[in-house]
Motif scaffolding. Structure first.
Motif, PDB file in Angstrom:
ATOM      1  N   VAL A   1      34.141  43.629  50.575  1.00 46.94           N
ATOM      2  CA  VAL A   1      33.612  43.200  49.552  1.00 46.94           C
ATOM      3  C   VAL A   1      34.507  42.149  48.647  1.00 46.94           C
ATOM      4  O   VAL A   1      35.622  42.429  48.509  1.00 46.94           O
ATOM      5  CB  VAL A   1      32.735  44.301  48.574  1.00 46.94           C
ATOM      6  CG1 VAL A   1      31.889  45.001  49.083  1.00 46.94           C
ATOM      7  CG2 VAL A   1      33.891  45.009  47.864  1.00 46.94           C
ATOM      8  N   VAL A   2      33.853  41.259  48.041  1.00 44.30           N
ATOM      9  CA  VAL A   2      34.541  40.186  47.257  1.00 44.30           C
ATOM     10  C   VAL A   2      33.719  40.068  45.997  1.00 44.30           C
ATOM     11  O   VAL A   2      32.355  39.677  46.148  1.00 44.30           O
ATOM     12  CB  VAL A   2      34.698  38.593  47.773  1.00 44.30           C
ATOM     13  CG1 VAL A   2      35.440  37.898  46.957  1.00 44.30           C
ATOM     14  CG2 VAL A   2      35.406  39.181  49.338  1.00 44.30           C
ATOM     15  N   ALA A   3      34.132  40.442  44.948  1.00 50.05           N
ATOM     16  CA  ALA A   3      33.278  40.578  43.696  1.00 50.05           C
ATOM     17  C   ALA A   3      34.223  39.915  42.570  1.00 50.05           C
ATOM     18  O   ALA A   3      35.040  39.710  42.419  1.00 50.05           O
ATOM     19  CB  ALA A   3      32.849  42.092  43.352  1.00 50.05           C
ATOM     20  N   SER A   4      33.175  39.381  41.805  1.00 55.73           N
ATOM     21  CA  SER A   4      33.671  38.705  40.401  1.00 55.73           C
ATOM     22  C   SER A   4      34.253  39.812  39.582  1.00 55.73           C
ATOM     23  O   SER A   4      33.815  40.852  39.467  1.00 55.73           O
ATOM     24  CB  SER A   4      32.547  37.964  39.648  1.00 55.73           C
ATOM     25  OG  SER A   4      31.673  38.718  39.529  1.00 55.73           O
ATOM     26  N   SER A   5      35.519  39.189  38.955  1.00 56.72           N
ATOM     27  CA  SER A   5      36.383  40.119  38.075  1.00 56.72           C
ATOM     28  C   SER A   5      35.648  40.327  36.710  1.00 56.72           C
ATOM     29  O   SER A   5      36.219  39.912  35.753  1.00 56.72           O
ATOM     30  CB  SER A   5      37.648  39.494  38.003  1.00 56.72           C
ATOM     31  OG  SER A   5      38.278  40.753  37.440  1.00 56.72           O
ATOM     32  N   VAL A   6      34.416  40.774  36.667  1.00 53.09           N
ATOM     33  CA  VAL A   6      33.658  40.933  35.400  1.00 53.09           C
ATOM     34  C   VAL A   6      33.082  42.330  34.953  1.00 53.09           C
ATOM     35  O   VAL A   6      32.844  42.949  36.267  1.00 53.09           O
ATOM     36  CB  VAL A   6      32.604  39.837  35.193  1.00 53.09           C
ATOM     37  CG1 VAL A   6      33.313  38.621  34.923  1.00 53.09           C
ATOM     38  CG2 VAL A   6      31.868  40.039  36.425  1.00 53.09           C
ATOM     39  N   GLY A   7      32.865  42.901  33.841  1.00 55.39           N
ATOM     40  CA  GLY A   7      32.151  44.105  33.749  1.00 55.39           C
ATOM     41  C   GLY A   7      32.521  45.411  34.719  1.00 55.39           C
ATOM     42  O   GLY A   7      33.707  45.579  34.583  1.00 55.39           O
ATOM     43  N   GLY A   8      31.601  45.998  34.988  1.00 51.10           N
ATOM     44  CA  GLY A   8      31.790  47.209  35.853  1.00 51.10           C
ATOM     45  C   GLY A   8      32.356  46.923  37.321  1.00 51.10           C
ATOM     46  O   GLY A   8      32.685  47.898  37.868  1.00 51.10           O
ATOM     47  N   ASN A   9      32.449  45.687  37.661  1.00 52.10           N
ATOM     48  CA  ASN A   9      33.017  45.500  39.000  1.00 52.10           C
ATOM     49  C   ASN A   9      34.402  45.769  39.118  1.00 52.10           C
ATOM     50  O   ASN A   9      34.961  46.442  40.194  1.00 52.10           O
ATOM     51  CB  ASN A   9      32.837  44.012  39.301  1.00 52.10           C
ATOM     52  CG  ASN A   9      31.407  43.487  39.395  1.00 52.10           C
ATOM     53  OD1 ASN A   9      30.621  44.281  39.830  1.00 52.10           O
ATOM     54  ND2 ASN A   9      31.337  42.128  39.651  1.00 52.10           N
ATOM     55  N   THR A  10      35.075  45.783  37.951  1.00 50.88           N
ATOM     56  CA  THR A  10      36.591  46.166  37.973  1.00 50.88           C
ATOM     57  C   THR A  10      36.722  47.672  37.846  1.00 50.88           C
ATOM     58  O   THR A  10      37.664  48.171  38.223  1.00 50.88           O
ATOM     59  CB  THR A  10      37.080  45.706  36.856  1.00 50.88           C
ATOM     60  OG1 THR A  10      36.673  45.947  35.535  1.00 50.88           O
ATOM     61  CG2 THR A  10      37.064  44.031  36.638  1.00 50.88           C
ATOM     62  N   GLU A  11      35.596  48.086  37.493  1.00 56.22           N
ATOM     63  CA  GLU A  11      35.951  49.825  37.618  1.00 56.22           C
ATOM     64  C   GLU A  11      35.301  50.355  38.885  1.00 56.22           C
ATOM     65  O   GLU A  11      35.650  51.550  39.424  1.00 56.22           O
ATOM     66  CB  GLU A  11      34.625  50.340  36.508  1.00 56.22           C
ATOM     67  CG  GLU A  11      35.030  50.287  35.048  1.00 56.22           C
ATOM     68  CD  GLU A  11      33.888  50.391  34.107  1.00 56.22           C
ATOM     69  OE1 GLU A  11      33.623  51.573  34.394  1.00 56.22           O
ATOM     70  OE2 GLU A  11      33.663  50.046  33.077  1.00 56.22           O
ATOM     71  N   VAL A  12      34.821  49.453  39.911  1.00 56.60           N
ATOM     72  CA  VAL A  12      34.212  50.036  41.143  1.00 56.60           C
ATOM     73  C   VAL A  12      35.341  49.487  42.267  1.00 56.60           C
ATOM     74  O   VAL A  12      35.846  50.157  43.193  1.00 56.60           O
ATOM     75  CB  VAL A  12      32.883  49.183  41.382  1.00 56.60           C
ATOM     76  CG1 VAL A  12      32.498  49.732  42.902  1.00 56.60           C
ATOM     77  CG2 VAL A  12      31.794  49.995  40.526  1.00 56.60           C
ATOM     78  N   VAL A  13      35.906  48.193  42.310  1.00 57.65           N
ATOM     79  CA  VAL A  13      36.760  47.669  43.099  1.00 57.65           C
ATOM     80  C   VAL A  13      38.067  47.688  42.778  1.00 57.65           C
ATOM     81  O   VAL A  13      38.477  46.991  41.548  1.00 57.65           O
ATOM     82  CB  VAL A  13      36.287  46.084  43.436  1.00 57.65           C
ATOM     83  CG1 VAL A  13      37.267  45.685  44.332  1.00 57.65           C
ATOM     84  CG2 VAL A  13      34.809  46.306  44.019  1.00 57.65           C
ATOM     85  N   VAL A  14      39.116  48.352  43.420  1.00 56.46           N
ATOM     86  CA  VAL A  14      40.547  48.379  43.022  1.00 56.46           C
ATOM     87  C   VAL A  14      40.839  47.022  43.894  1.00 56.46           C
ATOM     88  O   VAL A  14      41.030  47.281  45.027  1.00 56.46           O
ATOM     89  CB  VAL A  14      41.126  49.450  43.705  1.00 56.46           C
ATOM     90  CG1 VAL A  14      42.592  49.561  43.189  1.00 56.46           C
ATOM     91  CG2 VAL A  14      40.438  50.957  42.790  1.00 56.46           C
ATOM     92  N   ASP A  15      41.289  46.181  43.441  1.00 57.13           N
ATOM     93  CA  ASP A  15      41.564  44.699  43.768  1.00 57.13           C
ATOM     94  C   ASP A  15      42.851  44.940  44.978  1.00 57.13           C
ATOM     95  O   ASP A  15      44.048  45.481  44.701  1.00 57.13           O
ATOM     96  CB  ASP A  15      42.040  43.604  42.839  1.00 57.13           C
ATOM     97  CG  ASP A  15      41.996  42.425  43.374  1.00 57.13           C
ATOM     98  OD1 ASP A  15      41.553  42.129  44.208  1.00 57.13           O
ATOM     99  OD2 ASP A  15      42.919  41.551  42.702  1.00 57.13           O
ATOM    100  N   GLY A  16      42.500  44.527  46.105  1.00 62.75           N
ATOM    101  CA  GLY A  16      43.452  44.655  47.159  1.00 62.75           C
ATOM    102  C   GLY A  16      43.600  45.951  47.893  1.00 62.75           C
ATOM    103  O   GLY A  16      44.155  46.060  48.932  1.00 62.75           O
ATOM    104  N   GLU A  17      42.813  46.804  47.274  1.00 63.78           N
ATOM    105  CA  GLU A  17      42.608  48.512  48.048  1.00 63.78           C
ATOM    106  C   GLU A  17      41.301  48.634  48.578  1.00 63.78           C
ATOM    107  O   GLU A  17      41.130  49.097  49.798  1.00 63.78           O
ATOM    108  CB  GLU A  17      43.243  49.322  46.965  1.00 63.78           C
ATOM    109  CG  GLU A  17      44.475  49.171  46.716  1.00 63.78           C
ATOM    110  CD  GLU A  17      44.980  50.481  45.520  1.00 63.78           C
ATOM    111  OE1 GLU A  17      44.429  51.564  45.621  1.00 63.78           O
ATOM    112  OE2 GLU A  17      45.994  50.345  45.029  1.00 63.78           O
ATOM    113  N   SER A  18      40.194  48.474  47.761  1.00 63.55           N
ATOM    114  CA  SER A  18      38.787  48.583  48.148  1.00 63.55           C
ATOM    115  C   SER A  18      38.078  47.650  48.202  1.00 63.55           C
ATOM    116  O   SER A  18      36.734  47.560  48.129  1.00 63.55           O
ATOM    117  CB  SER A  18      38.284  49.963  47.190  1.00 63.55           C
ATOM    118  OG  SER A  18      38.328  49.402  46.092  1.00 63.55           O
ATOM    119  N   GLY A  19      38.613  46.317  48.024  1.00 64.64           N
ATOM    120  CA  GLY A  19      37.748  45.110  47.998  1.00 64.64           C
ATOM    121  C   GLY A  19      38.754  44.172  47.438  1.00 64.64           C
ATOM    122  O   GLY A  19      39.920  44.332  47.082  1.00 64.64           O
TER     123      GLY A  19
END
Length: 373
Positions: free
Chosen positions: A296-314
């Protein structure tokens, strides 16, 4: 005796993550301990059909598509008729139910916030004042992410420690990797085996910023064989279609699918899932994609940063930065091993931290606690 909950939501049309979450709660909560009445203020849709018979009474106060709005007195009459133990309103569109519940006085009142209604981080003063008053009157206030909790605490002045957080959860049995279905599903969308397919699901509204995804695709090299599939409907559709009309060379690469029913199959046809929103609480569609084993590639806003660990799970990218999103997508196309690794890590993260079972148990504890208070 079972605890009767009156859930009040604005619409039940089919694509919204909050609405899906309510239906999942109704389907999964212990029927011996809880009974449900679902009150829809405006519009019913296909999602109502997914509620099993006998699990909830569904009441729609408005005609489908009428756009009618209802005030606290109408909701008070519904509360008196239903006689619930708990009234649970969700988001700004149903916040009058808090005042109605307090006016009737026979039920506990829960209010939850599931996302942002507009692209602006600052709300009008009147809305902030009314939201704070509703928070003060409710027996329990919830948000689906810590970022959203902090946002509402800052905007209303209501203390953040008094707002509970229950993250959304996803059905990991329904949303899982299905290699055996992938070939058939890709054939249904006429995808070639070597075609790099990027997809997304959701409401086509300005806050979802689908234009950033289309702008990212403009920079794809001519040598890349690619497709973008966008599932959903909304007010932004004419803007997106005009974008394509202005770029006829992209018309064969981008498809608007409208509202779809086979989301698990759709996700299995993709190589990468993109969530370019300007703001998110906790995105159900993001969780579903991750549970399906997608990078997944998600914008770094809101709850997205609580779900996606950048470089690890997306991968995350700065909001509205189409050039950075394009770079992330091209990297995932080039580096197949990275794409597969991110997908596997995403799947594990959802199972460990965002399962539907965990979410349901938290809501059951919360409802029981409100009654015992």
């Amino acid at each position: 005796m079972a605890i009767r909950i009156l859930h009040i939501i604005d619409t039940l049309l089919g694509m919204g993550g909050m609405e899906k979450g309510v239906v999942n709660l109704i389907r999964r909560m212990d029927p011996d301990r809880f009974e449900h009445v679902l009150c829809v203020l405006r519009s019913l849709g296909s999602l109502a059909d997914s509620i099993p018979a006998g699990r909830a009474t569904v009441v729609c106060l408005g005609e489908t598509g009428s756009g009618m709005r209802f005030q606290a007195l109408t909701l008070a009459r519904q509360i008196r008729a239903t006689k619930p133990d708990i009234v649970h309103s969700r988001n700004w569109g149903t916040i009058e139910a808090v005042f109605a519940g307090r006016c009737v006085g026979s039920s506990a009142v829960v209010h939850s916030e599931h996302g942002m209604e507009s692209c602006s981080p600052v709300e009008p003063m009147r809305r902030r004042w009314l939201r704070r008053l509703a928070f003060q009157l409710a027996d329990r206030v919830l948000c689906v992410s810590y970022h959203l909790r902090d946002h509402h605490a800052l905007n209303t002045g209501f203390p953040a420690p008094n707002i509970s957080v229950i993250h959304n959860g996803v059905d990991t049995d329904l949303f899982r990797r299905r290699p055996e279905e992938r070939v058939h599903t890709r054939a249904r969308y006429r995808l070639a085996p070597d075609e790099f397919c990027i997809g997304t699901v959701g409401r086509l509204e300005p806050i979802k910023d689908m234009l950033t995804l289309l702008r990212a695709a403009v920079e794809f090299p001519d040598s890349l064989k690619w497709r973008v599939l966008i599932a959903g409907e909304g007010s932004e559709m004419p803007v997106l279609q005009q974008f394509l009309r202005d770029r006829p060379e992209m018309r064969n690469n981008i498809q608007f699918l409208g509202e779809i029913q086979d989301v698990p199959d759709f996700l299995n046809s993709l190589d990468v899932y993109v969530l370019p929103s300007l703001y998110e609480g906790i995105s159900n569609s993001l969780l579903e994609a991750m549970s399906s084993g997608l990078a997944v590639v998600a914008s770094s806003v809101g709850g997205n940063t609580e779900v996606v660990v950048d470089g690890e799970s997306g991968l995350l990218f700065p909001v509205a930065q189409s050039s950075v999103l394009g770079e992330r997508l091209l990297m995932l196309h080039r580096e197949t091993d990275l794409r597969l690794r991110l997908g596997c890590q995403a799947m594990h993260r959802v199972k460990e931290s965002f399962s539907l079972e965990s979410m349901v148990r938290e809501y059951e504890r919360m409802y029981s606690g409100v009654i015992a208070k």
